[in-house]
Design a protein around this motif. Structure first.
Motif, mmCIF file in Angstrom:
data_model
loop_
_atom_site.group_PDB
_atom_site.id
_atom_site.type_symbol
_atom_site.label_atom_id
_atom_site.label_comp_id
_atom_site.label_asym_id
_atom_site.label_seq_id
_atom_site.Cartn_x
_atom_site.Cartn_y
_atom_site.Cartn_z
ATOM 1 N N GLY A 125 -55.397 -1.307 -11.005
ATOM 2 C CA GLY A 125 -56.042 -1.588 -9.846
ATOM 3 C C GLY A 125 -57.533 -1.220 -9.742
ATOM 4 O O GLY A 125 -58.237 -0.969 -10.981
ATOM 5 N N GLU A 126 -58.174 -1.390 -8.516
ATOM 6 C CA GLU A 126 -59.622 -1.774 -8.623
ATOM 7 C C GLU A 126 -60.244 -0.125 -8.195
ATOM 8 O O GLU A 126 -60.363 0.425 -9.048
ATOM 9 N N SER A 127 -60.616 0.254 -7.098
ATOM 10 C CA SER A 127 -61.630 0.866 -6.745
ATOM 11 C C SER A 127 -61.044 2.299 -6.805
ATOM 12 O O SER A 127 -59.819 2.404 -6.252
ATOM 13 N N ALA A 128 -61.650 3.327 -7.058
ATOM 14 C CA ALA A 128 -61.365 4.671 -7.223
ATOM 15 C C ALA A 128 -60.599 5.350 -6.077
ATOM 16 O O ALA A 128 -61.410 5.160 -4.871
ATOM 17 N N GLY A 129 -59.520 5.632 -5.866
ATOM 18 C CA GLY A 129 -58.872 6.280 -4.833
ATOM 19 C C GLY A 129 -57.943 5.281 -4.106
ATOM 20 O O GLY A 129 -56.928 5.663 -3.136
ATOM 21 N N ASN A 130 -57.802 4.332 -4.633
ATOM 22 C CA ASN A 130 -56.987 3.217 -4.005
ATOM 23 C C ASN A 130 -55.592 3.053 -4.565
ATOM 24 O O ASN A 130 -55.527 3.464 -5.836
ATOM 25 N N MET A 131 -54.455 3.087 -3.951
ATOM 26 C CA MET A 131 -53.229 2.877 -4.421
ATOM 27 C C MET A 131 -52.520 1.456 -3.653
ATOM 28 O O MET A 131 -52.993 1.330 -2.411
ATOM 29 N N GLU A 132 -51.993 0.896 -4.368
ATOM 30 C CA GLU A 132 -51.237 -0.414 -3.680
ATOM 31 C C GLU A 132 -49.909 -0.544 -3.605
ATOM 32 O O GLU A 132 -49.167 -0.296 -4.830
ATOM 33 N N ASN A 133 -49.197 -0.876 -2.518
ATOM 34 C CA ASN A 133 -47.894 -0.541 -2.554
ATOM 35 C C ASN A 133 -47.028 -1.834 -2.044
ATOM 36 O O ASN A 133 -46.182 -2.011 -1.678
ATOM 37 N N GLU A 134 -47.846 -2.919 -2.093
ATOM 38 C CA GLU A 134 -47.742 -4.125 -1.568
ATOM 39 C C GLU A 134 -48.449 -5.207 -1.985
ATOM 40 O O GLU A 134 -49.675 -5.226 -2.492
ATOM 41 N N THR A 135 -47.754 -6.442 -2.532
ATOM 42 C CA THR A 135 -48.143 -7.497 -3.315
ATOM 43 C C THR A 135 -47.805 -8.704 -2.418
ATOM 44 O O THR A 135 -46.793 -8.719 -1.856
ATOM 45 N N PHE A 136 -48.317 -9.804 -3.057
ATOM 46 C CA PHE A 136 -47.761 -10.991 -2.381
ATOM 47 C C PHE A 136 -46.288 -11.242 -2.860
ATOM 48 O O PHE A 136 -46.056 -10.849 -3.694
ATOM 49 N N SER A 137 -45.556 -12.151 -2.022
ATOM 50 C CA SER A 137 -44.172 -12.814 -2.724
ATOM 51 C C SER A 137 -44.990 -14.390 -3.321
ATOM 52 O O SER A 137 -45.698 -14.870 -2.686
ATOM 53 N N ALA A 138 -44.127 -14.546 -4.410
ATOM 54 C CA ALA A 138 -44.715 -15.647 -5.280
ATOM 55 C C ALA A 138 -43.900 -16.650 -5.486
ATOM 56 O O ALA A 138 -42.624 -16.409 -6.124
ATOM 57 N N ASP A 139 -44.118 -17.856 -5.321
ATOM 58 C CA ASP A 139 -43.249 -19.142 -5.988
ATOM 59 C C ASP A 139 -44.215 -20.041 -6.724
ATOM 60 O O ASP A 139 -45.398 -19.974 -6.396
ATOM 61 N N GLY A 140 -43.647 -20.761 -7.588
ATOM 62 C CA GLY A 140 -44.387 -21.668 -8.331
ATOM 63 C C GLY A 140 -43.627 -23.173 -7.646
ATOM 64 O O GLY A 140 -42.571 -23.188 -7.655
ATOM 65 N N ALA A 141 -44.646 -24.188 -7.705
ATOM 66 C CA ALA A 141 -43.880 -25.559 -7.357
ATOM 67 C C ALA A 141 -44.565 -26.597 -8.503
ATOM 68 O O ALA A 141 -45.652 -26.696 -8.684
ATOM 69 N N LYS A 142 -43.699 -27.626 -8.524
ATOM 70 C CA LYS A 142 -43.977 -28.734 -9.459
ATOM 71 C C LYS A 142 -43.743 -29.942 -8.543
ATOM 72 O O LYS A 142 -42.607 -30.104 -8.133
ATOM 73 N N LEU A 143 -44.740 -30.512 -8.468
ATOM 74 C CA LEU A 143 -44.709 -31.841 -7.701
ATOM 75 C C LEU A 143 -44.649 -33.042 -8.721
ATOM 76 O O LEU A 143 -45.603 -33.124 -9.355
ATOM 77 N N ILE A 144 -43.917 -33.979 -8.748
ATOM 78 C CA ILE A 144 -43.706 -35.219 -9.613
ATOM 79 C C ILE A 144 -43.918 -36.429 -8.697
ATOM 80 O O ILE A 144 -43.079 -36.707 -7.894
ATOM 81 N N ILE A 145 -44.647 -37.116 -9.019
ATOM 82 C CA ILE A 145 -45.152 -38.367 -8.387
ATOM 83 C C ILE A 145 -44.652 -39.468 -9.424
ATOM 84 O O ILE A 145 -45.258 -39.477 -10.384
ATOM 85 N N ASN A 146 -43.646 -40.289 -8.916
ATOM 86 C CA ASN A 146 -43.343 -41.732 -9.766
ATOM 87 C C ASN A 146 -43.994 -42.715 -9.019
ATOM 88 O O ASN A 146 -43.522 -43.265 -7.982
ATOM 89 N N GLY A 147 -44.883 -43.262 -9.666
ATOM 90 C CA GLY A 147 -45.808 -44.385 -9.122
ATOM 91 C C GLY A 147 -45.049 -45.513 -9.787
ATOM 92 O O GLY A 147 -43.947 -45.760 -10.297
ATOM 93 N N LEU A 148 -46.058 -46.694 -9.828
ATOM 94 C CA LEU A 148 -45.514 -48.055 -10.257
ATOM 95 C C LEU A 148 -46.664 -48.646 -11.078
ATOM 96 O O LEU A 148 -47.828 -48.749 -10.416
ATOM 97 N N SER A 149 -46.319 -48.686 -12.312
ATOM 98 C CA SER A 149 -47.484 -49.132 -13.464
ATOM 99 C C SER A 149 -47.565 -50.717 -13.305
ATOM 100 O O SER A 149 -46.406 -51.344 -13.353
ATOM 101 N N SER A 150 -48.699 -51.268 -13.693
ATOM 102 C CA SER A 150 -48.627 -52.820 -13.904
ATOM 103 C C SER A 150 -49.962 -52.837 -14.753
ATOM 104 O O SER A 150 -50.853 -52.026 -14.981
ATOM 105 N N HIS A 151 -50.213 -54.115 -15.344
ATOM 106 C CA HIS A 151 -51.480 -54.242 -16.148
ATOM 107 C C HIS A 151 -52.516 -54.390 -15.080
ATOM 108 O O HIS A 151 -52.555 -55.144 -14.219
#
Length: 417
Positions: free
Chosen positions: A207-233
């Motif tokens: 942890g960071e500052s002296a005297g601090n104690m942490e009992n709580e964090t974020f809950s966390a997800d990861g996400a992947k967004l896939i975009i399927n476009g349309l290619s042409s010359h």
């Protein structure tokens, strides 16, 4: 026991020895550990522990250091506790050829780092420096991070081990030590052997500052967004091409500022794009999604989904996929089931002469996942500041206070048994 008067701290010497070893983890690697150089510090720590007399200290194939300090109490039912820090440093800033500098007797002046004089630690930009007048500040030289995150914690645990071995008057139960690789890239406990640890409670010293104690964090997800476009010359693309790259750019541009890391604070969650890659036909955007309330993670993912669907209304031949994966959860959910773990930590901080402050982390620690693996594990200060950057710093006196806190914790668990 008044540790300040009776113990000779070696935490600074240990810290200076550890930070010059490059241990950056590698998010692109699929090995465990992600970089072999993390093993260099692991081997050194094992050798130092063995030299102290910690007979079972060893480094496993995945880069984890395990060790046990046997109980010296006659009480039969003292809970086994574990202290944990991570050996790797962030890939966000170079950890090669770290040159630590000790600025003695800091008096509030600007600290100019000599290898890059544009790097200046100013009190107005680092407000915790106000609490460091008269203390000794350690920085790097200006071209690398320092590595206090989390080698300060490693040095503090190692110094506490030395004192436990050499001061049998400090009564304690069995103490487990765990040093992990790859925390900075989210894999810090992937290969931990919880059965081998066999501990009832854990404390990360990260942890960071002296005297601090942490009992709580974020809950966390990861996400992947896939975009399927349309290619042409491109020479004949009018009315045909739907560029996945441009679609991805529009989606990112429409993310609300009030749901961004730079637009949030305290208990507010966020959606953060961390990587974009691809070409005209397909592009991907990787996100991290964070909130203290687990239920809100789905709401944040729905924001990505809604923006994507609105953008794609203008691209009738394009489609998307959104894959959401859990990463870690708020450790408070588990710590609340074992309130004495946090209570004893707060008492240890107070016994070390500080005002104990219970805080939340806008992030995660190894303890977040360990708590859900059966080892409830809050986070105690290590004194590290401005981590992941060239202005990272730590106070020698704060590191000494962290060592005291660890020793008091060992005593408290023995006393309360």
């Amino acid at each position: 026991m008044d540790y300040k008067k009776s113990l000779k701290f070696c935490v600074l010497e240990r810290f200076l020895r550890y930070v010059v070893i490059d241990t950056q983890s590698d998010p692109a690697s699929e090995t465990y550990p992600s970089s072999k150089k993390q093993m260099d510090l692991g081997k050194l720590l094992v050798n130092e522990l063995l030299s102290m007399g910690v007979a079972d200290a060893h480094l496993d194939e995945f880069g984890y250091v395990y060790a046990t300090i046997p109980a010296n109490t006659t009480k039969p039912n003292v809970s086994v506790i574990c202290f944990c820090s991570h050996m790797d440093t962030s890939p966000d800033c170079s950890g090669l050829n770290v040159k630590p500098i000790v600025h003695k007797n800091y008096q509030g002046e600007d600290l100019v780092l000599p290898d890059d004089e544009a790097q200046v630690l100013k009190m107005r930009e680092h407000p915790d420096l106000k609490n460091q007048i008269g203390n000794d500040i350690v920085t790097a030289s200006g071209t690398t991070l320092l590595g206090a995150d989390n080698k300060a914690g490693v040095a503090e645990i190692m110094d506490a081990c030395y004192h436990l071995i050499n001061h049998p008057e400090i009564k304690h139960g069995a103490i487990r030590i765990l040093f992990t690789p790859d925390e900075e890239i989210g894999r810090g406990v992937d290969k931990v052997d919880i059965k081998k640890l066999g501990a009832y409670a854990g404390y990360t010293i990260d942890g960071e500052s002296a005297g601090n104690m942490e009992n709580e964090t974020f809950s966390a997800d990861g996400a992947k967004l896939i975009i399927n476009g349309l290619s042409s010359h491109p020479g004949f693309a009018k009315g045909k091409m739907e560029s996945a790259i441009k679609i991805a750019g529009q989606i990112v541009a429409k993310l609300p500022f009030e749901l961004s890391p730079e637009g949030t604070e305290l208990k507010q969650g966020f959606v953060h794009p961390v990587n974009i890659a691809g070409h005209v036909e397909q592009a991907t955007v990787d996100f991290i999604i964070r909130d203290f309330e687990e239920d809100k993670l789905k709401q944040h993912a729905d924001v990505i989904r809604e923006i994507t669907e609105n953008v794609l209304k203008h691209y009738p031949n394009s489609t998307y996929e959104l894959h959401v994966k859990p990463q870690y959860r708020n450790m408070k959910n588990k710590l609340d089931e074992h309130p004495q773990i946090v209570e004893y930590g707060m008492e240890a901080i107070r016994r070390s002469g500080m005002d104990a402050k219970l805080c939340s982390i806008r992030g995660g620690t190894d303890g977040s996942r360990l708590s859900f693996m059966g080892l409830p594990c809050p986070n105690i200060f290590a004194g590290e500041h401005a981590f992941h950057g060239k202005q990272e710093w730590v106070s020698v006196q704060d590191m000494q206070k962290a060592v005291e806190t660890i020793l008091h914790l060992c005593e408290i668990w023995e006393e309360k048994a």
